[in-house]
Enzyme design. Structure first.
Site, PDB file in Angstrom:
ATOM      1  N   SER A 134       0.851  -1.194   0.000  1.00 33.69           N
ATOM      2  CA  SER A 134       0.000   0.000   0.000  1.00 33.69           C
ATOM      3  C   SER A 134       0.884   1.240   0.000  1.00 33.69           C
ATOM      4  O   SER A 134       2.025   1.210   0.478  1.00 33.69           O
ATOM      5  CB  SER A 134      -0.895   0.014   1.240  1.00 33.69           C
ATOM      6  OG  SER A 134      -1.569   1.258   1.371  1.00 33.69           O
ATOM      7  N   TYR A 147      -1.946  -0.193  10.236  1.00 32.18           N
ATOM      8  CA  TYR A 147      -2.063  -0.559   8.831  1.00 32.18           C
ATOM      9  C   TYR A 147      -0.774  -0.164   8.112  1.00 32.18           C
ATOM     10  O   TYR A 147      -0.196  -0.962   7.371  1.00 32.18           O
ATOM     11  CB  TYR A 147      -3.271   0.129   8.193  1.00 32.18           C
ATOM     12  CG  TYR A 147      -3.508  -0.307   6.772  1.00 32.18           C
ATOM     13  CD1 TYR A 147      -3.979  -1.588   6.493  1.00 32.18           C
ATOM     14  CD2 TYR A 147      -3.249   0.549   5.697  1.00 32.18           C
ATOM     15  CE1 TYR A 147      -4.188  -2.011   5.184  1.00 32.18           C
ATOM     16  CE2 TYR A 147      -3.457   0.139   4.394  1.00 32.18           C
ATOM     17  CZ  TYR A 147      -3.925  -1.140   4.139  1.00 32.18           C
ATOM     18  OH  TYR A 147      -4.122  -1.558   2.845  1.00 32.18           O
TER      19      TYR A 147
END
Length: 270
Positions: A134, A147
């Site tokens: 990501s 995250y």
């Protein structure tokens, strides 16, 4: 499919979101694709690829799915480690138990899958592992600390693994997407309570994050990049699949002084 060789591809988290888009596109261009999910039944997806149950937090489940693909196809050419879980909340409010759930899925889960497929790839002296990370791996996002941490850890894991297995003809690639139109927001883990002092900043940040669907892109864009990686005899080590402010943010992190970049990110979420 004229320009690429047909490959047997395993895509974790292939029953929805980015994983489904990847499975569908790879199937359409001629690859033999197996998508997995924790709650799916063995069978064929409506878009033509095969589905197998697999829980990436369970080694036995992974072993069964990998063995079934090998039984059907004889080998696995490429693995796309796409399955993962999102999390939101002030870092102070995330319990160690909740944090471990994220790390166990996003990092150790991918590791479990790699361990299951690497022996076969080493024996064939050929293979490809694609880790879907990501843009959040490039810098710490407020109220999504774990995250960002999990995706950064997955990237460092992939870089180290690439060095270890390169001598066996195996490539390991990190593909770093920005925001895409999926339902990941509905499935993010959240703390049970929000510390009152954090609530204003948290709610503002989440409203901005949820509003990002307005400029999020079609998941097929990511699927095309994955297809390019699979087709390449010498893929790059890293692919950034993001546009606009997300792409610029990755560049800014490399160029700007640390405090200046942190202020820039903080201002964005204000």
């Amino acid at each position: 499919m004229s320009e690429t060789v047909k490959k047997v591809v395993l895509v974790t988290g292939g029953s929805s979101g980015l994983g489904q888009a990847i499975c569908t596109y790879l199937t359409r261009i001629g690859h033999t694709v197996y998508g997995t999910g924790r709650s799916v039944q063995t069978g064929a997806h409506e878009h033509g690829f095969a589905l197998l149950p697999m829980d990436i937090t369970d080694e036995v489940s992974i072993a069964h799915a990998v063995a079934e693909i090998v039984r059907r196809e004889g080998h696995i050419d490429a693995v796309v480690n796409n399955a993962g879980v999102g999390i939101q909340g002030a870092a102070e409010d995330i319990t160690p138990e909740l944090a471990m759930r994220v790390l166990d899925t996003n990092v150790v889960g991918a590791h479990r899958v790699c361990r299951a497929v690497l022996p076969g790839m080493r024996a064939r002296k050929s293979g490809l592992i694609i880790n879907i990370t990501s843009v959040a791996a490039s810098f710490g996002l407020p109220y999504r600390a774990f995250y960002s941490a999990s995706k950064a850890a997955l990237e460092r894991y992939g870089e180290a693994l690439a060095i270890e297995v390169g001598r066996f003809g195996i490539h390991v690639v990190n593909v770093q997407p920005g925001e895409f139109k999926t339902n990941i927001a509905a499935n993010r883990l959240r703390p049970q309570a929000i510390t009152p002092d954090h609530k204003p900043g948290y709610e503002k940040a989440m409203s901005i994050l949820d509003g990002s669907l307005g400029y999020s892109r079609d998941p097929v864009e990511l699927a095309r990049v994955v297809a390019q990686v699979i087709a390449s005899p010498r893929p790059r080590t890293h692919y950034l699949v993001a546009q606009g402010v997300q792409r610029l943010s990755v560049l800014a992190k490399k160029l700007l002084p640390g405090r200046m970049f942190q202020r820039m990110v903080g201002k964005h979420y204000e």
